[in-house]
Enzyme design. Structure first.
Site, PDB file in Angstrom:
ATOM      1  N   ARG A   2     -51.237 -54.469  -4.332  1.00 16.77           N
ATOM      2  CA  ARG A   2     -50.506 -54.630  -3.180  1.00 16.77           C
ATOM      3  C   ARG A   2     -50.154 -53.411  -2.412  1.00 16.77           C
ATOM      4  NH1 ARG A   2     -48.822 -59.717  -5.997  1.00 16.77           N
ATOM      5  NH2 ARG A   2     -47.077 -58.639  -7.015  1.00 16.77           N
ATOM      6  N   PHE A  47     -55.958 -67.059   0.208  1.00 24.96           N
ATOM      7  CA  PHE A  47     -55.344 -67.136  -0.989  1.00 24.96           C
ATOM      8  C   PHE A  47     -54.085 -66.396  -1.343  1.00 24.96           C
ATOM      9  CE2 PHE A  47     -60.076 -67.179  -1.462  1.00 24.96           C
ATOM     10  CZ  PHE A  47     -60.261 -68.558  -1.490  1.00 24.96           C
ATOM     11  N   ASP A  88     -53.153 -70.234   2.804  1.00 26.73           N
ATOM     12  CA  ASP A  88     -53.396 -70.974   1.335  1.00 26.73           C
ATOM     13  C   ASP A  88     -53.273 -72.327   1.296  1.00 26.73           C
ATOM     14  OD1 ASP A  88     -52.613 -69.485  -1.716  1.00 26.73           O
ATOM     15  OD2 ASP A  88     -51.962 -71.668  -1.556  1.00 26.73           O
ATOM     16  N   ASP A 145     -58.029 -62.794  -2.521  1.00 27.20           N
ATOM     17  CA  ASP A 145     -57.455 -62.892  -3.868  1.00 27.20           C
ATOM     18  C   ASP A 145     -57.319 -64.306  -4.296  1.00 27.20           C
ATOM     19  OD1 ASP A 145     -55.785 -62.296  -6.130  1.00 27.20           O
ATOM     20  OD2 ASP A 145     -53.921 -62.166  -4.992  1.00 27.20           O
ATOM     21  N   CYS A 197     -59.736 -62.755 -11.043  1.00 25.21           N
ATOM     22  CA  CYS A 197     -58.691 -62.633 -12.024  1.00 25.21           C
ATOM     23  C   CYS A 197     -59.302 -63.449 -13.246  1.00 25.21           C
ATOM     24  CB  CYS A 197     -57.458 -63.154 -11.540  1.00 25.21           C
ATOM     25  SG  CYS A 197     -57.316 -64.776 -10.996  1.00 25.21           S
TER      26      CYS A 197
END
Length: 400
Positions: A214, A230, A252, A301, A341
């Protein structure tokens, strides 16, 4: 040596001997001695050579999770305090500890346990039966070690509500460990303030692993138009805003996440420049493309599209699609930050998938940097599952 022994089959345990932390059910020749699942056992090679000790659970495919490789180790209060102290000293050296992951399971040699620190609150996630039995001792040790540095822990909340506990024969649980407290905790990270909902937020309430990723996007965002996909509770969007972006849109699918993101924008006095919308990113990006919207910076993300090897093929399609759509919205010379991730989406496969997306929309990528998870989520070599976050920043150039 513990009374109960687990002996490996001949030729088994290669990952363990290479530095891994697990013994799988199909590697075990026999178990000698009385035991209850969750008990500590000594692990022996096929020829009787002692490989260390760990805790046993025959309900799990990961039948033994190793606690030590030293012969005749006793896992007692002193041993656990040593593990906790080592984890804390490492974090004091490598990260901003105001909010950080204190214990990262296998990578801190405390398998199955996660402990996050949000200011003066701890959130614990216990995912294995053996470590669950030890968690209160470990948390007591953590309190003591932190107190030595003048850090007083106000309260502890348990978020052991992941489905994976069912595979260990355990119930999913959440709640206070000790006195109740306000479960909305304010933290400061990279100059951005957040209210972290440790009770109802995703996982432990906030994704600390992206802390320095970030920070890395801040320098790209001054006076820029930014799209954060996201966004969860707004973390990348708010980092863009605090860095001086002129306009930020965070997206989101979670109503709760978007509500929290808006709350965080107000907390940072950014509500005039950072706005949020609740939408499915896969639906929204084509509609932005139809409107010929363009952004200086696009951030992707997404959640893990795969949590097993069996679903990697579908995950590749998802990552390719989202990157293809995202690339179309980046101005010529603008920037794309994109990540995965999922441990099962290997760095090589992720890189290949992004390259395919870029070719599909005739964009050229100039790599600015490649990053992984924050150092408080250390990557333990030989424990591949500890390496999961891949994060690229690219400059996006039209082909001409």
């Amino acid at each position: 040596m513990y009374q109960t022994t687990v002996t490996l089959k001949k030729g088994s345990g290669r990952a363990l001997k290479a530095g891994g932390m697990w013994v799988y059910d199909n590697e075990i020749a026999n178990i000698h001695g009385d035991f209850e699942n969750g008990d500590m056992v000594t692990v022996l090679d096929f020829d009787g050579y002692e490989l260390g000790c760990g805790f046993l659970n025959t309900n799990s495919k990961l039948t033994v999770r190793m606690m030590s490789r030293k012969k005749d180790t006793l896992v007692d209060d002193a041993f656990l305090k040593m593990r906790v102290r080592n984890a804390w000293e490492y974090r004091k050296t490598t990260v901003d500890t105001s909010s950080c992951r204190l214990i990262f399971g296998e990578a801190d040699f405390l398998p199955g346990l996660v402990v996050d620190k949000f200011s003066d609150v701890l959130v614990v996630e216990s995912l294995a039966l053996g470590i669950d039995r030890l968690k209160m001792q470990i948390l007591d040790a953590l309190r003591e070690v932190l107190a030595e540095d003048g850090i007083q822990i106000r309260g502890i909340y348990e978020r052991s509500d992941a489905k994976v506990r069912l595979q260990e024969g355990m119930e999913r649980v959440k709640g206070f460990l000790g006195d109740p407290f306000d479960t909305k905790v304010e933290i400061l990270e990279n100059g951005v303030r957040y209210l972290v909902d440790v009770k109802d937020g995703q996982k432990t309430g906030f994704f600390l692993d992206q802390k320095y990723n970030r920070l890395a996007i801040q320098r790209l965002c001054k006076d820029k138009r930014v799209l954060d996909c996201f966004t969860h509770t707004g973390s990348f969007a708010l980092n863009a805003g605090i860095a001086g972006a002129k306009e930020v849109l965070g997206v989101d699918a979670s109503e709760l996440g978007v509500a929290q993101a808006r709350e965080n924008a107000i907390l940072n006095h950014l509500e005039d420049r950072v706005r949020f919308t609740c939408a499915d990113v896969f639906d929204l990006l084509p509609s932005l493309e139809e409107k010929k919207e363009q952004f200086d910076v696009v951030i992707l993300d997404p959640p893990a599209f795969t949590k097993s090897r069996n679903s990697v093929k579908n995950a590749v399609k998802g990552y390719r699609e989202i990157n293809l759509r995202g690339l179309k919205l980046v101005k010529d010379g603008g920037y794309l930050a994109t990540c995965s991730c999922s441990h099962f989406m290997t760095p090589e496969l992720f890189t290949k998938t992004i390259a395919e997306a870029a070719r599909g929309v005739h964009k050229r990528l100039r790599q600015v940097e490649y990053r992984t998870q924050s150092p408080d989520h250390p990557i333990l070599w030989a424990a591949d599952e500890s390496y999961y976050l891949k994060f690229y920043i690219f400059q996006v150039c039209d082909e001409r």
